[in-house]
Design an enzyme around this catalytic site. Structure first.
Site, PDB file in Angstrom:
ATOM      1  N   PRO A  25       0.821  -1.219   0.000  1.00  0.00           N
ATOM      2  CG  PRO A  25      -0.689  -1.523   1.730  1.00  0.00           C
ATOM      3  CD  PRO A  25       0.602  -2.036   1.176  1.00  0.00           C
ATOM      4  CD  GLU A  26       3.358   2.858  -4.148  1.00  0.00           C
ATOM      5  OE1 GLU A  26       3.404   4.016  -4.584  1.00  0.00           O
ATOM      6  OE2 GLU A  26       3.766   1.871  -4.778  1.00  0.00           O
TER       7      GLU A  26
END
Ligand SMILES: [Zn+2]
Length: 276
Positions: free
Chosen positions: A2-3
């Site tokens: 996840p960014e």
């Protein structure tokens, strides 16, 4: 992994669920989540805390309590947060379950993590801002983040521009996927020295970073393996990738096949035809 867009998607979905709610019961099943602190002690500290705000800083989700304390959640590789109605979250039904928070409306926030790199850190009032100051640079989607500030962030750096924009202490929240997408949008080769970009290139990169991140948020993030929204749904950004994971496919701008190289120690996709 996840960014920023994935974490922001989680934040937006959980905010209405958490705002004003009290943590009635907290179970932390994995000591890695809170180490070196004892998970049962952290869980006990969280009970009776009431949520005042749900924020995000870089890739951190920040649960701010009325007490002034803050719970910093980092999903790392494979952490996911789900919101489920009470009773649906029995541990025997949920694989890779690491923590459950029962809210005072009877619903549950469930934390799952296959690889177990995620972290939960409870900070006392006043501790969150110094914690972030030491670790995180500018927020790329902040109103105040301009191409001039991006230039200041990259000035004098001989490192490849990809490495520079991945450096969380300079720019918070950009990871491998959105770095490649941003550089394609800016028509900049990932291995260009960061400090050598001209004014026009900095403007293009600034726009590229923000557009890539905003597109990711609009598509509710990218699901390549485990990432899910808090409703358990997959994101859609993986269908919007211009270069990431598209080795050998034609560039939609110039038709040249996308190439994969290593830059900043990471698998990196770019177009040799239009990224200079
Ligand atoms: Zn191209």
């Amino acid at each position: 992994m996840p960014e920023l867009p994935e974490v922001e998607t989680v934040r937006r979905r959980l905010e209405p669920v958490l705002l004003g709610r009290r943590f009635d019961h907290v179970e932390i099943l994995d000591p890695r989540l809170t180490r070196p602190l004892d998970p049962s002690e952290v869980a006990a500290e969280l009970v009776a805390e009431r949520v005042a705000a749900l924020g995000r800083r870089g890739k951190y989700l920040v649960v701010r309590f009325e007490s002034g304390r803050a719970l910093l959640i980092h999903l790392r590789m494979t952490g996911t947060l789900l919101h489920v109605l009470g009773g649906d979250a029995l541990p025997e039904h949920v694989p890779h379950l690491r923590a459950v928070v029962r809210l005072d409306d009877g619903s549950d926030v469930v934390y799952r993590d296959v690889r177990r790199f995620g972290t939960w850190l409870l900070l006392e009032p006043g501790e969150a801002e110094p914690y972030f100051r030491e670790r995180l640079g500018r927020e790329p989607l902040a109103q105040t983040f301009t191409s001039r500030l991006l230039g200041e962030t990259l000035a004098g750096r001989r490192a490849p521009v990809k490495a520079a924009i991945l450096d969380q202490r300079r720019l918070a929240g950009v990871g491998n996927i959105y770095a490649d997408e941003a550089l394609w949008r800016a028509r900049i080769h990932p291995q260009r020295p960061a400090g050598e970009l001209g004014q026009d290139e900095l403007r293009a990169l600034h726009r590229g970073i923000r557009t890539a991140l905003k597109t990711g948020i609009a598509r509710q993030g990218a699901t390549l393996s485990t990432y899910r929204t808090p409703d358990g749904e997959r994101g859609g950004m993986q269908h919007e990738f211009k270069v990431y994971g598209r080795e050998g496919e034609p560039c939609e701008r110039c038709g040249q096949p996308i190439e994969k190289i290593r830059a900043a120690g990471r698998g990196t996709w770019y177009c040799p035809g239009c990224q200079r």
